[in-house]
Design a protein around this motif. Structure first.
Motif, PDB file in Angstrom:
ATOM      1  N   PRO A   1       9.646  49.140  53.714  1.00  0.00           N
ATOM      2  CA  PRO A   1       8.716  49.583  52.678  1.00  0.00           C
ATOM      3  C   PRO A   1       8.855  48.718  51.434  1.00  0.00           C
ATOM      4  N   GLN A   2       7.818  48.639  50.644  1.00  0.00           N
ATOM      5  CA  GLN A   2       7.800  47.760  49.477  1.00  0.00           C
ATOM      6  C   GLN A   2       9.011  47.989  48.568  1.00  0.00           C
ATOM      7  N   LEU A   3       9.279  49.237  48.197  1.00  0.00           N
ATOM      8  CA  LEU A   3      10.390  49.514  47.296  1.00  0.00           C
ATOM      9  C   LEU A   3      11.730  49.202  47.943  1.00  0.00           C
ATOM     10  N   ALA A   4      11.841  49.395  49.259  1.00  0.00           N
ATOM     11  CA  ALA A   4      13.099  49.128  49.947  1.00  0.00           C
ATOM     12  C   ALA A   4      13.407  47.641  50.000  1.00  0.00           C
ATOM     13  N   SER A   5      12.407  46.798  50.193  1.00  0.00           N
ATOM     14  CA  SER A   5      12.651  45.354  50.230  1.00  0.00           C
ATOM     15  C   SER A   5      13.082  44.842  48.862  1.00  0.00           C
ATOM     16  N   ILE A   6      12.459  45.375  47.801  1.00  0.00           N
ATOM     17  CA  ILE A   6      12.860  45.001  46.438  1.00  0.00           C
ATOM     18  C   ILE A   6      14.314  45.409  46.194  1.00  0.00           C
ATOM     19  N   TYR A   7      14.634  46.626  46.583  1.00  0.00           N
ATOM     20  CA  TYR A   7      15.982  47.164  46.375  1.00  0.00           C
ATOM     21  C   TYR A   7      17.024  46.354  47.151  1.00  0.00           C
ATOM     22  N   ALA A   8      16.720  46.035  48.407  1.00  0.00           N
ATOM     23  CA  ALA A   8      17.672  45.300  49.246  1.00  0.00           C
ATOM     24  C   ALA A   8      17.929  43.896  48.703  1.00  0.00           C
ATOM     25  N   PHE A   9      16.881  43.229  48.238  1.00  0.00           N
ATOM     26  CA  PHE A   9      17.075  41.873  47.702  1.00  0.00           C
ATOM     27  C   PHE A   9      17.844  41.931  46.391  1.00  0.00           C
ATOM     28  N   SER A  10      17.618  42.956  45.604  1.00  0.00           N
ATOM     29  CA  SER A  10      18.376  43.127  44.369  1.00  0.00           C
ATOM     30  C   SER A  10      19.854  43.335  44.679  1.00  0.00           C
ATOM     31  N   PHE A  11      20.151  44.118  45.731  1.00  0.00           N
ATOM     32  CA  PHE A  11      21.546  44.301  46.153  1.00  0.00           C
ATOM     33  C   PHE A  11      22.171  42.963  46.513  1.00  0.00           C
ATOM     34  N   TYR A  12      21.446  42.170  47.292  1.00  0.00           N
ATOM     35  CA  TYR A  12      21.982  40.863  47.708  1.00  0.00           C
ATOM     36  C   TYR A  12      22.328  39.994  46.499  1.00  0.00           C
TER      37      TYR A  12
ATOM     38  N   PHE B   1      11.951  36.869  40.282  1.00  0.00           N
ATOM     39  CA  PHE B   1      12.384  38.202  40.696  1.00  0.00           C
ATOM     40  C   PHE B   1      13.321  38.810  39.658  1.00  0.00           C
ATOM     41  N   ILE B   2      14.326  38.058  39.244  1.00  0.00           N
ATOM     42  CA  ILE B   2      15.329  38.579  38.309  1.00  0.00           C
ATOM     43  C   ILE B   2      14.695  38.946  36.972  1.00  0.00           C
ATOM     44  N   ASN B   3      13.797  38.126  36.500  1.00  0.00           N
ATOM     45  CA  ASN B   3      13.261  38.308  35.139  1.00  0.00           C
ATOM     46  C   ASN B   3      12.070  39.251  35.051  1.00  0.00           C
ATOM     47  N   ASN B   4      11.347  39.454  36.147  1.00  0.00           N
ATOM     48  CA  ASN B   4      10.088  40.189  36.037  1.00  0.00           C
ATOM     49  C   ASN B   4       9.904  41.353  37.003  1.00  0.00           C
ATOM     50  N   GLN B   5      10.794  41.513  37.981  1.00  0.00           N
ATOM     51  CA  GLN B   5      10.566  42.529  38.997  1.00  0.00           C
ATOM     52  C   GLN B   5      10.819  43.951  38.497  1.00  0.00           C
ATOM     53  N   LEU B   6      11.708  44.113  37.523  1.00  0.00           N
ATOM     54  CA  LEU B   6      12.113  45.456  37.121  1.00  0.00           C
ATOM     55  C   LEU B   6      10.943  46.289  36.605  1.00  0.00           C
ATOM     56  N   VAL B   7      10.052  45.702  35.834  1.00  0.00           N
ATOM     57  CA  VAL B   7       8.933  46.465  35.274  1.00  0.00           C
ATOM     58  C   VAL B   7       8.078  47.056  36.393  1.00  0.00           C
ATOM     59  N   GLN B   8       7.743  46.240  37.396  1.00  0.00           N
ATOM     60  CA  GLN B   8       6.956  46.742  38.522  1.00  0.00           C
ATOM     61  C   GLN B   8       7.714  47.835  39.265  1.00  0.00           C
ATOM     62  N   PHE B   9       9.000  47.627  39.488  1.00  0.00           N
ATOM     63  CA  PHE B   9       9.810  48.601  40.216  1.00  0.00           C
ATOM     64  C   PHE B   9       9.815  49.941  39.492  1.00  0.00           C
ATOM     65  N   VAL B  10      10.002  49.928  38.185  1.00  0.00           N
ATOM     66  CA  VAL B  10      10.081  51.165  37.415  1.00  0.00           C
ATOM     67  C   VAL B  10       8.746  51.914  37.462  1.00  0.00           C
ATOM     68  N   TYR B  11       7.634  51.206  37.331  1.00  0.00           N
ATOM     69  CA  TYR B  11       6.333  51.882  37.396  1.00  0.00           C
ATOM     70  C   TYR B  11       6.083  52.465  38.792  1.00  0.00           C
ATOM     71  N   LEU B  12       6.471  51.724  39.827  1.00  0.00           N
ATOM     72  CA  LEU B  12       6.290  52.233  41.181  1.00  0.00           C
ATOM     73  C   LEU B  12       7.158  53.464  41.418  1.00  0.00           C
TER      74      LEU B  12
END
Length: 371
Positions: A306-317, A344-355
């Motif tokens: 799922p979209q949120l899971a892929s973001i989360y997994a890459f952030s873990f890595y 990803f590091i600089n801009n992904q958090l805003v999208q993640f938080v809104y989702l």
């Protein structure tokens, strides 16, 4: 030219004289009354919306725990925003996301406690290169809580196999923000296709269905046929190609949903026909949420998260190599992947938080336009 079936005749669905738009959360139920349609929530402060939602938790202990994890997430977010070091940001980013996910699982009642929850992911000790590296997935059990497994279950109502292998080369292409940067860096074909004009329809027989369009140019430039598009996105299970014009291919839900005169009661069932294969990107201008379908490599048995899971997994890595293998992180930041990783590091958090805020509210949460 692909073969088409006959297009169903109907009109755009209206409830209370207003057109109903596609959304992951189309209805609101209060008590035993009829479902009503929902509108988008506009906010510049999704954190405030999340914080307010925690007051809805009835159990005192669970609410206290959720508030605790939420405040940790906020603190990590502040540290992340103030950090000027690319070397520390991945760690701050992951722990911000991790504590926000813990808060979400408590708020939505998925878990009564996330005390002592483990990450649920671990780097494989095999090939450490960015291209070939893997993550190992661990299931939760009756005695052990693995957060990634809990999050995956929450998003999908399903589970992966214990100790399943998640290839880094799979999940980086499943991250919508920065996708074209990644494809350009690796000279790979793009995998996301924009879905246009998603329309909910009905007819005099009390049937509900939906149609959407795809630009012909998008498929042609990627050398993907209509048949392969449906197959690679898993849309073939529910949708068929029904018409074409000079610009678009149009697709329609195969089996309509019959309602008894109250279509709003069935909107959630209808939306679920399109939710699993789609990704969303948020913007501060209309239509605020844009939907995409992901074309997996079926021949390579690509694992699609799922979209949120892929973001989360890459952030873990990224947080893991920052902590334990900083030399590997430095190597990545000097490679062709550096632009994608920086994005990803600089801009992904805003999208993640809104989702995630939308998951808290069970309603579309979007950023308003600048007036």
């Amino acid at each position: 030219m692909s073969r088409t079936r006959e297009k169903r005749v109907g009109e755009q669905l209206h409830v209370n004289e207003r057109p109903v738009k596609f959304t992951y959360w189309p209805i609101l139920r209060r008590g035993r009354g009829r479902a009503t349609t929902q509108t988008q929530v506009f906010t510049n402060d999704p954190w405030g919306l999340i914080r307010a939602s925690l007051n809805e938790i009835e159990n005192d202990q669970i609410r206290t725990d959720a508030e605790y994890y939420f405040e940790q997430s906020v603190d990590f977010q502040k540290a992340y925003n103030n950090s000027t070091s690319i070397a520390s940001k991945p760690l701050l980013l992951y722990y911000c996301m991790m504590n926000l996910v813990k808060t979400l699982l408590l708020k939505r009642g998925f878990k009564p406690s996330v005390d002592e929850a483990k990450h649920g992911l671990q780097e494989s000790n095999s090939d450490l290169s960015f291209e070939n590296h893997k993550l190992v997935y661990y299931r939760s059990s009756g005695t052990t809580s693995n957060l990634f497994d809990d999050f995956y279950q929450f998003l999908t109502n399903d589970r992966l196999k214990n100790r399943a292998i998640i290839k880094l080369s799979d999940i980086v292409y499943q991250i919508l923000n920065g996708h074209r940067i990644m494809c350009s860096s690796t000279r790979s074909a793009e995998k996301f296709i924009s879905l246009k004009d998603i329309t909910l329809l009905n007819n005099d027989d009390n049937e509900l269905w939906m149609n959407f369009k795809v630009e012909k140019h998008d498929l042609r430039r990627l050398r993907v046929s209509v048949k392969d598009f449906l197959k690679r996105t898993d849309l073939k299970d529910n949708f068929s190609h029904v018409s074409s014009d000079g610009i678009y291919y149009e697709f329609e839900l195969d089996t309509p949903i019959t309602h008894g005169g109250w279509p709003s009661d069935y909107l959630e069932q209808l939306s679920n026909k399109l939710i699993p294969p789609t990704w969303v990107v948020l913007s501060s201008s209309k239509p605020y949420r844009k939907y995409y379908a992901y074309m997996a490599n079926k021949s390579d048995n690509e694992l699609v998260l799922p979209q949120l899971a892929s973001i989360y997994a890459f952030s873990f890595y990224l947080s893991s190599i920052t902590r334990y293998r900083p030399s590997q992180f430095k190597k990545i930041m000097k490679s062709n992947y550096s632009t994608f990783v920086s994005e990803f590091i600089n801009n992904q958090l805003v999208q993640f938080v809104y989702l995630v805020a939308s998951e808290f509210a069970k309603r579309d949460v979007v950023k308003p336009s600048i007036v």
